[in-house]
Design a protein around this motif. Structure first.
Motif, PDB file in Angstrom:
ATOM      1  N   ASN A  80      38.078  35.467  41.696  1.00  0.00           N
ATOM      2  CA  ASN A  80      37.247  36.675  41.611  1.00  0.00           C
ATOM      3  C   ASN A  80      38.103  37.942  41.658  1.00  0.00           C
ATOM      4  O   ASN A  80      37.846  38.898  40.929  1.00  0.00           O
ATOM      5  CB  ASN A  80      36.172  36.697  42.700  1.00  0.00           C
ATOM      6  N   LEU A  81      39.144  37.949  42.481  1.00  0.00           N
ATOM      7  CA  LEU A  81      40.020  39.114  42.550  1.00  0.00           C
ATOM      8  C   LEU A  81      40.892  39.228  41.312  1.00  0.00           C
ATOM      9  O   LEU A  81      41.151  40.336  40.824  1.00  0.00           O
ATOM     10  CB  LEU A  81      40.887  39.064  43.803  1.00  0.00           C
ATOM     11  N   GLU A 113      38.930  40.866  38.664  1.00  0.00           N
ATOM     12  CA  GLU A 113      38.819  42.306  38.912  1.00  0.00           C
ATOM     13  C   GLU A 113      40.107  43.026  38.529  1.00  0.00           C
ATOM     14  O   GLU A 113      40.072  44.097  37.914  1.00  0.00           O
ATOM     15  CB  GLU A 113      38.484  42.575  40.375  1.00  0.00           C
ATOM     16  N   ALA A 136      40.339  43.347  34.840  1.00  0.00           N
ATOM     17  CA  ALA A 136      39.389  44.305  34.288  1.00  0.00           C
ATOM     18  C   ALA A 136      39.846  45.745  34.508  1.00  0.00           C
ATOM     19  O   ALA A 136      39.663  46.599  33.638  1.00  0.00           O
ATOM     20  CB  ALA A 136      38.008  44.094  34.904  1.00  0.00           C
ATOM     21  N   ILE A 137      40.446  46.038  35.655  1.00  0.00           N
ATOM     22  CA  ILE A 137      40.806  47.415  35.981  1.00  0.00           C
ATOM     23  C   ILE A 137      42.188  47.797  35.463  1.00  0.00           C
ATOM     24  O   ILE A 137      42.452  48.985  35.210  1.00  0.00           O
ATOM     25  CB  ILE A 137      40.685  47.688  37.503  1.00  0.00           C
ATOM     26  N   GLU A 195      36.820  52.861  41.164  1.00  0.00           N
ATOM     27  CA  GLU A 195      37.183  51.616  40.483  1.00  0.00           C
ATOM     28  C   GLU A 195      38.492  51.057  41.027  1.00  0.00           C
ATOM     29  O   GLU A 195      38.637  49.851  41.190  1.00  0.00           O
ATOM     30  CB  GLU A 195      37.323  51.850  38.971  1.00  0.00           C
ATOM     31  N   GLY A 222      37.694  50.140  44.912  1.00  0.00           N
ATOM     32  CA  GLY A 222      36.630  49.148  45.003  1.00  0.00           C
ATOM     33  C   GLY A 222      35.390  49.735  45.628  1.00  0.00           C
ATOM     34  O   GLY A 222      35.476  50.525  46.568  1.00  0.00           O
TER      35      GLY A 222
END
Length: 72
Positions: free
Chosen positions: A38-39, A42, A45-46, A59, A62
């Motif tokens: 999950n991290l 993220e 994505a960022i 963003e 978090g």
């Protein structure tokens, strides 16, 4: 010479990931370094937004740090 990593990803899995917008090889590399899935997603994505300077502070840090719940 650069060593080729075997991340256990088939061509079909890689192409399915690309169709879904996920670089499966990068995801596997991050997971191999101990980053939970999950991290890792993220981070993936960022990262482009951070690189091109369009990421907002929220963003980057978090949403949970700004009053959101961990399940957001």
């Amino acid at each position: 010479m650069v060593e080729i990593e075997n991340l256990g990803v088939t061509v079909e899995e890689y192409l399915d990931g690309l169709t879904a917008g996920i670089d499966v090889l990068e995801l596997k590399r991050l997971e191999a370094r101990g980053i939970p899935t999950n991290l890792a997603l993220e981070v993936m994505a960022i990262a482009p937004k951070v690189i091109d300077g369009t990421a907002t502070p929220e963003e980057v840090v978090g949403a949970s740090c700004f009053g959101g719940s961990p399940s957001d």
